[in-house]
Structure formats: C-alpha cells, structure tokens
Design a protein around this motif. Sequence first.
Motif, PDB file in Angstrom:
ATOM      1  N   GLY A 102      40.314  48.599  47.116  1.00 28.18           N
ATOM      2  CA  GLY A 102      40.684  47.823  45.938  1.00 28.18           C
ATOM      3  C   GLY A 102      41.305  46.478  46.250  1.00 28.18           C
ATOM      4  O   GLY A 102      41.821  45.810  45.347  1.00 28.18           O
ATOM      5  N   ALA A 103      41.248  46.068  47.512  1.00 26.48           N
ATOM      6  CA  ALA A 103      41.908  44.830  47.924  1.00 26.48           C
ATOM      7  C   ALA A 103      41.053  43.592  47.630  1.00 26.48           C
ATOM      8  O   ALA A 103      39.825  43.628  47.729  1.00 26.48           O
ATOM      9  CB  ALA A 103      42.247  44.875  49.408  1.00 26.48           C
ATOM     10  N   ARG A 104      41.748  42.522  47.290  1.00 24.79           N
ATOM     11  CA  ARG A 104      41.115  41.210  47.118  1.00 24.79           C
ATOM     12  C   ARG A 104      41.176  40.472  48.450  1.00 24.79           C
ATOM     13  O   ARG A 104      42.249  40.337  49.036  1.00 24.79           O
ATOM     14  CB  ARG A 104      41.872  40.416  46.042  1.00 24.79           C
ATOM     15  CG  ARG A 104      41.434  38.967  45.892  1.00 24.79           C
ATOM     16  CD  ARG A 104      42.164  38.301  44.737  1.00 24.79           C
ATOM     17  NE  ARG A 104      43.610  38.309  44.903  1.00 24.79           N
ATOM     18  CZ  ARG A 104      44.292  37.359  45.536  1.00 24.79           C
ATOM     19  NH1 ARG A 104      43.660  36.332  46.097  1.00 24.79           N
ATOM     20  NH2 ARG A 104      45.610  37.430  45.615  1.00 24.79           N
ATOM     21  N   PRO A 105      40.042  39.992  48.966  1.00 25.30           N
ATOM     22  CA  PRO A 105      40.074  39.293  50.260  1.00 25.30           C
ATOM     23  C   PRO A 105      40.820  37.972  50.170  1.00 25.30           C
ATOM     24  O   PRO A 105      40.733  37.263  49.163  1.00 25.30           O
ATOM     25  CB  PRO A 105      38.594  39.070  50.592  1.00 25.30           C
ATOM     26  CG  PRO A 105      37.908  39.094  49.275  1.00 25.30           C
ATOM     27  CD  PRO A 105      38.681  40.057  48.412  1.00 25.30           C
ATOM     28  N   LEU A 106      41.559  37.664  51.203  1.00 26.96           N
ATOM     29  CA  LEU A 106      42.294  36.401  51.277  1.00 26.96           C
ATOM     30  C   LEU A 106      41.612  35.441  52.248  1.00 26.96           C
ATOM     31  O   LEU A 106      41.277  34.321  51.891  1.00 26.96           O
ATOM     32  CB  LEU A 106      43.735  36.663  51.727  1.00 26.96           C
ATOM     33  CG  LEU A 106      44.582  37.532  50.807  1.00 26.96           C
ATOM     34  CD1 LEU A 106      45.931  37.837  51.458  1.00 26.96           C
ATOM     35  CD2 LEU A 106      44.776  36.853  49.455  1.00 26.96           C
ATOM     36  N   PHE A 107      41.421  35.886  53.490  1.00 27.61           N
ATOM     37  CA  PHE A 107      40.833  34.986  54.487  1.00 27.61           C
ATOM     38  C   PHE A 107      40.093  35.768  55.564  1.00 27.61           C
ATOM     39  O   PHE A 107      40.267  36.980  55.708  1.00 27.61           O
ATOM     40  CB  PHE A 107      41.904  34.093  55.122  1.00 27.61           C
ATOM     41  CG  PHE A 107      43.075  34.830  55.704  1.00 27.61           C
ATOM     42  CD1 PHE A 107      43.016  35.399  56.973  1.00 27.61           C
ATOM     43  CD2 PHE A 107      44.260  34.952  54.986  1.00 27.61           C
ATOM     44  CE1 PHE A 107      44.098  36.072  57.512  1.00 27.61           C
ATOM     45  CE2 PHE A 107      45.354  35.632  55.515  1.00 27.61           C
ATOM     46  CZ  PHE A 107      45.268  36.191  56.787  1.00 27.61           C
TER      47      PHE A 107
END
Length: 375
Positions: A102-107
């Motif tokens: 469920g994580a949103r990618p950052l970099f």
Amino acid sequence: MAEAPPADPYAEAGVDTAAGDLAVELMKSAVRRTHGPEVLGGVGGFAGLFDASALTALATPLLATSTDGVGTKVAIAQAIDKHDTVGLDLVGMVVDDIVVVGARPLFMTDYIACGKVVPERIADLVRGIADGCAQTGAALVGGETAEHPGLLGPDDYDLAGAATGVVDADRVLGADRVRPGDAVLALASSGLHSNGYSLVRRIVDRAGIRYRDHSADLGATWGEALLEPTRLYTAALLRLIAAAGGAVHALSHVTGGGIAANLARVLPPSTRVELDRATWSPPPVFRVLADLGGLGLEATEGTWNLGIGFLAVVDESGADAAVSTLAGEGIAAWRVGTVHSGAPAAGDAWTQGAKGVDGGAVRLVGAYSESNGAK
C-alpha cells in the motif's frame, strides 16, 4: 618540439570516462522530468537528496523499500540492439513491489554495469527508467553507470535498481487484513513482464529461432514480442486503494515463482484459495512458447505469469466496484477465486506459503479458457 600529452592509463585499460560524462548529458532531461520540488541538488551529485518533510503529516510513516533487476530479458534487448524498454521493466520489478503493502513510491536509484559505455545506449536505458518513474510517481534521484571491461563484453550490460516509498502504519496492506469470503481478483499482464526469460531463451534457442525472425503467431519479430514492456500497476492501484475505502486487503505482484506462490505469500496461515483457470485465457505468447517447448501451460505456472500480473484480495462487497475501477484505469480485472478458512487436506497439490513466508495455501484448478481474454 612540445612533448605529447601522456596517455590516459585508465582509457588504455578500457574505461572511457568521457563517454560516461556524455551519457549523463544525454539522460539529464529525462531524469529531470521525474523531479518534483522534493528533489534537491539536480543530477550528478554523489547522493540524491529528497525533502521528506511532508511525511510528518502521516501519523506513523513507514518506509517501504525494494530492490531488483530485469534478469536475462536484457540478453534479448542486446541481441536486437533495442534498449529503450528494459528500463521501464526495471521500474515494474522494483516500484510495483512497493505498492503491494500500500506504499506510495517516493524515489528510485538505478545501477547499470556494462562492458563498454556507449553513451546513446546508456541514455536509452535511463530514459526507459525515467519514463517508468514518471508513470509511477517516483523521482529518479540518482544512479551509477559502471564500466567493467574484461568482465563484461563490449555489448553486455545488466540493470538493477532500488526504490523507497511510504505508507502510514494503519494503512499497510497484507495477510492480517485478509478474511474468509474475500474475493481474489486477477489483473491482466501485458505479457511475460520480466520473469522466466531463462526458460524463454532456452526454448527459442533449442528451436533454432533468431530474435529478428518474424513470428506469424505473434504478429511481430520474436525479439519485439519478447521485449513487450512490463505493465506498471502502481498508479492505478494507489487510486484503487484510495477509492475503495478499505476494501482492498492485500495485493500480490506475480513475479518469480509464478501465480500460486506469490498469492500464498500474502494470505494468512490456515486459509486456502483455489484459482479457477477457466476464468481466463493465457495470451498467445505463453501458448506459442509452451507449444514450442513441448510443455503444457500447467507446467509453466511456477515460472510465467500466464496473463496475470497482479492479484488483489478485496472485500466481497467491494469486488465489483474494484473491477470497474480498474477497467477505468485501462486494466482488465476479473474474479479468479475466493478465500476460504482452513488448511487444505494433506497430500493435495497446494502451494503453501513461499519465500520463507508461512502463508496460506493456493492451487490452480480446472482448464484454461480457449476464448480470447478473461471472462
């Protein structure tokens, strides 16, 4: 007479630093397109900087990380000198693992090892990575291109990458959310994605096929068909999670190990799922390769995705809405099974957990549909 400048011993050893610098110049604009205001310092620093201040708005921010490569699919790209899609495959292998929780990618960062730096080729690879990052919302904040003469041939290279994302602790998806009665949805793949290419290459080689040969069954050259880029699911799945109001309980990225093993990893112990083969028809690339290799499709289920790139375990009440939402995202999805309580009977042909995870049990049942696409 002036003396000639001394030779560059590093260049004589096979490492061309000037070519490396040119490669960076050629890729700069593509990389910058992935940068938002959170990325500091631009391209070329020793380390990428990312402003994480926004994460303080989350009650308990958890960082999610993943690393992977493209595998031997790169050998086909090298064989037909086409390098603009395997970078996108890399993003699929790395970033799409992060959204499973469920994580949103950052970099993301990348690493390219090659026998010889050909600036245009390296730039093509990185443009593909940057394109994938842009599609998934990840900033490409850094990377490395390493020239390894003597270890790799002049036209050889390998790709790897790592990505970091964030999810609030109370929104982490996984086995602890799964309940008996939940629906299991299959999300269509774009083809082979980036797994099982050692088997693919062995089949093609034994058949005496060259990657530039045309395949009437696939409607393209073998190389073009086998380089079909990996479908990227992250953005669509994040929107589904947001819209579903808690109905999405677990996600599984169907990569190495095949369909059953990857689903088993996200199910709680003492649960089981039977996946109905009759709900979909594996796309032509799988059927053609299996026939060519003298294999039944069932024999490849632990190697290829057979047309399912992701699986979603959702509350039964939200299953139809999830299918509709994914259709709006351009991803065909269908019901493929249901979660049941209780461990399977001993001796039955079930996959129980995988990759060290003590998960649920999964098996595929029935016969594949002969129709075109999912029912």
